[in-house]
Design a protein around this motif. Structure first.
Motif, short mmCIF file in Angstrom:
data_model
loop_
_atom_site.label_atom_id
_atom_site.label_comp_id
_atom_site.label_asym_id
_atom_site.label_seq_id
_atom_site.Cartn_x
_atom_site.Cartn_y
_atom_site.Cartn_z
N LEU A 1 0.84 -1.20 0.00
CA LEU A 1 0.00 0.00 0.00
C LEU A 1 0.87 1.25 0.00
O LEU A 1 0.62 2.20 -0.75
N ALA A 2 1.91 1.25 0.82
CA ALA A 2 2.82 2.40 0.88
C ALA A 2 3.43 2.66 -0.49
O ALA A 2 3.52 3.81 -0.94
N ALA A 3 3.85 1.60 -1.17
CA ALA A 3 4.45 1.75 -2.50
C ALA A 3 3.44 2.33 -3.48
O ALA A 3 3.78 3.19 -4.31
N SER A 4 2.20 1.89 -3.38
CA SER A 4 1.18 2.38 -4.32
C SER A 4 0.79 3.83 -4.03
O SER A 4 0.37 4.54 -4.93
N LEU A 5 0.92 4.26 -2.79
CA LEU A 5 0.56 5.63 -2.41
C LEU A 5 1.69 6.64 -2.65
O LEU A 5 1.44 7.85 -2.63
N CYS A 6 2.89 6.16 -2.88
CA CYS A 6 4.03 7.06 -3.06
C CYS A 6 3.86 7.89 -4.33
O CYS A 6 3.86 7.35 -5.44
N PRO A 7 3.74 9.22 -4.19
CA PRO A 7 3.52 10.06 -5.37
C PRO A 7 4.72 10.11 -6.31
O PRO A 7 4.57 10.40 -7.50
N ALA A 8 5.91 9.81 -5.80
CA ALA A 8 7.12 9.87 -6.62
C ALA A 8 7.55 8.50 -7.14
O ALA A 8 8.55 8.39 -7.84
N LEU A 9 6.80 7.46 -6.77
CA LEU A 9 7.15 6.09 -7.17
C LEU A 9 8.58 5.75 -6.74
O LEU A 9 9.33 5.12 -7.48
N ALA A 10 8.92 6.14 -5.52
CA ALA A 10 10.28 5.95 -5.01
C ALA A 10 10.46 4.61 -4.29
O ALA A 10 11.56 4.30 -3.86
N ILE A 11 9.39 3.83 -4.17
CA ILE A 11 9.45 2.54 -3.47
C ILE A 11 9.23 1.42 -4.48
O ILE A 11 8.26 1.44 -5.23
N ARG A 12 10.14 0.47 -4.46
CA ARG A 12 10.04 -0.69 -5.35
C ARG A 12 10.05 -1.95 -4.50
O ARG A 12 10.78 -2.03 -3.50
#
Length: 67
Positions: free
Chosen positions: A50-61
């Protein structure tokens, strides 16, 4: 599950910390993401995704372990 963050992409919105506080934190000086647990336990998987999907910068993979 392996979590990778790109601090250069991070804009410091903090959505990851609000969603998975045991896995993510933010630097005090600029709010950039810090990864606390690059291989979180299975029970944290839904929150991390969920955190990855909410990241506006797509900084989590997220990389899933292969069997």
């Amino acid at each position: 599950m392996k979590v990778i963050v790109d601090q250069d992409k991070c804009v410091g919105s903090g959505q990851c910390v609000l969603t998975a506080e045991r896995v993510f934190d933010q630097r005090e000086e600029d709010g950039i993401v810090e990864l606390l647990d690059p291989e979180p336990p299975a029970e944290a998987a839904a929150d991390v995704r969920l955190a990855a999907s909410l990241c506006p910068a797509l900084a989590i993979r997220i990389e899933d372990a292969t069997a």
